[in-house]
Design an enzyme around this catalytic site. Sequence first.
Site, PDB file in Angstrom:
ATOM      1  N   GLU A   7     -41.890   8.032   9.947  1.00 29.19           N
ATOM      2  CA  GLU A   7     -42.357   8.623  11.019  1.00 29.19           C
ATOM      3  C   GLU A   7     -41.621   9.723  11.195  1.00 29.19           C
ATOM      4  O   GLU A   7     -40.860   9.959  10.638  1.00 29.19           O
ATOM      5  CB  GLU A   7     -42.036   7.809  12.331  1.00 29.19           C
ATOM      6  N   HIS A  62     -47.962   9.465  17.438  1.00 26.95           N
ATOM      7  CA  HIS A  62     -47.167   9.173  18.138  1.00 26.95           C
ATOM      8  C   HIS A  62     -47.483  10.296  19.119  1.00 26.95           C
ATOM      9  O   HIS A  62     -46.769  11.325  19.121  1.00 26.95           O
ATOM     10  CB  HIS A  62     -45.561   9.245  18.021  1.00 26.95           C
ATOM     11  N   HIS A  72     -42.063  15.512  17.720  1.00 24.38           N
ATOM     12  CA  HIS A  72     -41.057  16.035  16.411  1.00 24.38           C
ATOM     13  C   HIS A  72     -41.826  16.830  15.589  1.00 24.38           C
ATOM     14  O   HIS A  72     -41.051  17.642  14.776  1.00 24.38           O
ATOM     15  CB  HIS A  72     -41.395  14.051  15.765  1.00 24.38           C
ATOM     16  N   ASP A 112     -45.511  12.140  14.777  1.00 23.78           N
ATOM     17  CA  ASP A 112     -44.968  12.445  16.342  1.00 23.78           C
ATOM     18  C   ASP A 112     -45.303  13.399  17.157  1.00 23.78           C
ATOM     19  O   ASP A 112     -44.360  14.529  16.073  1.00 23.78           O
ATOM     20  CB  ASP A 112     -43.434  12.118  16.495  1.00 23.78           C
ATOM     21  N   HIS A 140     -38.058   5.270  11.474  1.00 25.51           N
ATOM     22  CA  HIS A 140     -37.013   6.830  10.935  1.00 25.51           C
ATOM     23  C   HIS A 140     -36.456   6.818   9.842  1.00 25.51           C
ATOM     24  O   HIS A 140     -36.226   5.667   9.845  1.00 25.51           O
ATOM     25  CB  HIS A 140     -36.272   7.271  12.674  1.00 25.51           C
ATOM     26  N   HIS A 151     -41.613  -0.559  16.302  1.00 27.92           N
ATOM     27  CA  HIS A 151     -41.358   0.094  15.968  1.00 27.92           C
ATOM     28  C   HIS A 151     -39.518  -0.628  15.206  1.00 27.92           C
ATOM     29  O   HIS A 151     -38.947  -1.188  16.270  1.00 27.92           O
ATOM     30  CB  HIS A 151     -40.589   0.841  17.130  1.00 27.92           C
ATOM     31  N   TYR A 172     -33.665   1.770  16.280  1.00 34.46           N
ATOM     32  CA  TYR A 172     -33.481   3.263  16.045  1.00 34.46           C
ATOM     33  C   TYR A 172     -31.885   3.060  15.097  1.00 34.46           C
ATOM     34  O   TYR A 172     -31.556   4.225  14.348  1.00 34.46           O
ATOM     35  CB  TYR A 172     -32.502   3.875  17.472  1.00 34.46           C
ATOM     36  N   HIS A 213     -38.617  14.138  24.568  1.00 35.66           N
ATOM     37  CA  HIS A 213     -39.781  14.025  24.812  1.00 35.66           C
ATOM     38  C   HIS A 213     -40.313  14.405  26.086  1.00 35.66           C
ATOM     39  O   HIS A 213     -39.153  14.090  27.129  1.00 35.66           O
ATOM     40  CB  HIS A 213     -40.239  12.894  24.467  1.00 35.66           C
ATOM     41  N   ASP A 248     -35.992  17.010  20.020  1.00 32.24           N
ATOM     42  CA  ASP A 248     -36.030  15.667  20.180  1.00 32.24           C
ATOM     43  C   ASP A 248     -36.155  15.137  21.312  1.00 32.24           C
ATOM     44  O   ASP A 248     -36.139  14.226  21.719  1.00 32.24           O
ATOM     45  CB  ASP A 248     -36.106  14.749  19.018  1.00 32.24           C
ATOM     46  N   GLU A 266     -44.559   7.683  23.890  1.00 28.75           N
ATOM     47  CA  GLU A 266     -42.990   7.097  23.871  1.00 28.75           C
ATOM     48  C   GLU A 266     -42.366   8.446  24.754  1.00 28.75           C
ATOM     49  O   GLU A 266     -41.712   9.024  24.896  1.00 28.75           O
ATOM     50  CB  GLU A 266     -42.761   7.670  22.423  1.00 28.75           C
ATOM     51  N   ARG A 300     -31.338  -0.471  19.733  1.00 25.92           N
ATOM     52  CA  ARG A 300     -29.427  -0.958  19.441  1.00 25.92           C
ATOM     53  C   ARG A 300     -29.345  -1.613  18.477  1.00 25.92           C
ATOM     54  O   ARG A 300     -27.504  -1.014  17.595  1.00 25.92           O
ATOM     55  CB  ARG A 300     -28.616  -0.524  21.051  1.00 25.92           C
TER      56      ARG A 300
HETATM   57 ZN    ZN Z   1     -38.896  11.308  19.310  1.00 23.80          ZN
HETATM   58 FE    FE Z   2     -41.755   8.820  17.958  1.00 28.13          FE
HETATM   59 FE    FE Z   3     -39.510   6.503  16.541  1.00 21.99          FE
END
Ligand code: ZN
Ligand code: FE
Ligand code: FE
Length: 277
Positions: free
Chosen positions: A142, A211, A179, A176, A107, A67, A70, A226, A224, A256, A37
């Site tokens: 990604e 991913h 995605h 991904d 991202h 990664h 976000y 998962h 999105d 993920e 975050r």
């Molecule tokens: Zn995702």
């Molecule tokens: Fe991902």
């Molecule tokens: Fe990601």
Amino acid sequence: MIYAGSHISASKGYEAMGKQALKLGADTFAFFTRNPRGGNAKKLDLKDVERLRVLLEEHHFGRLVAHAPYTLNPCGAKEEVRDFAFRAFREDLERMEALPGNYYNFHPGSHVGQGSERGIELIAELLNACLTPEQSTIVLLETMAGKGSEVGRTFEELQSIIEKVKFQDKVGVCLDTCHVWDGGYDIVDHLDDVLEEFDRVIGLERLKAIHSNDSQNPLGARKDRHAKLGEGKIGLPAFKRIASHPALSGLPFILETPNDDAGWAEEIALLHEFGNP
Ligand code: ZN
Ligand code: FE
Ligand code: FE
């Protein structure tokens, strides 16, 4: 053959991540370089990082796929959002050099109404400001589901970012599965076509990591969400075809999925079984 692993918490340090990965039967893994975050990164304990490096080598791990947080959005509308992106990206790349030769996945960003063209420009600006010819880390863009104003749903958008980058040998792509499926690429019934399209638009040599996530939603939903492998709309037979596809051989497959340790261990074993028959 492929490598398989899940996301692992960095809260107990670097060597602890390697031990946890071994417990799960993994030979690669992903971790957040800082709180997902946002916020500041903890100072690295270089001895701890070195112990992980030795562990990875001893156990023949593939490359790790770190990664970015976000909240990192190089094409945010607010200056402080873009400032954080530049600062965190640069710092993270510096820290990644303590564990040389791995991947840093991010991202690409959300243009928040500025338009994807402007978004693409700003993302390339970040890469041109932060990448250096000396770095051993390859950064991965990604593929995104296309929810909200996300940039990077189409292979064309990713390629137009890459084209604007000076040190292109430091840039790759992480695909991904959830995605691209949500983004409208049918990897269930037309996997070969999707990979051919990736090759035509971007080039398969740029594809560095997968991913590996099932999706709660139908093809093209742009949601999105998962799901565990086999519990979503993509399904296990498709993951078997993906993990055993010759074009994806040698890549790290990162889970993920909304799972727990026992569940990830099972999914890792499944991916290994699919990918290393
Ligand atoms: Zn995702
Ligand atoms: Fe991902
Ligand atoms: Fe990601």
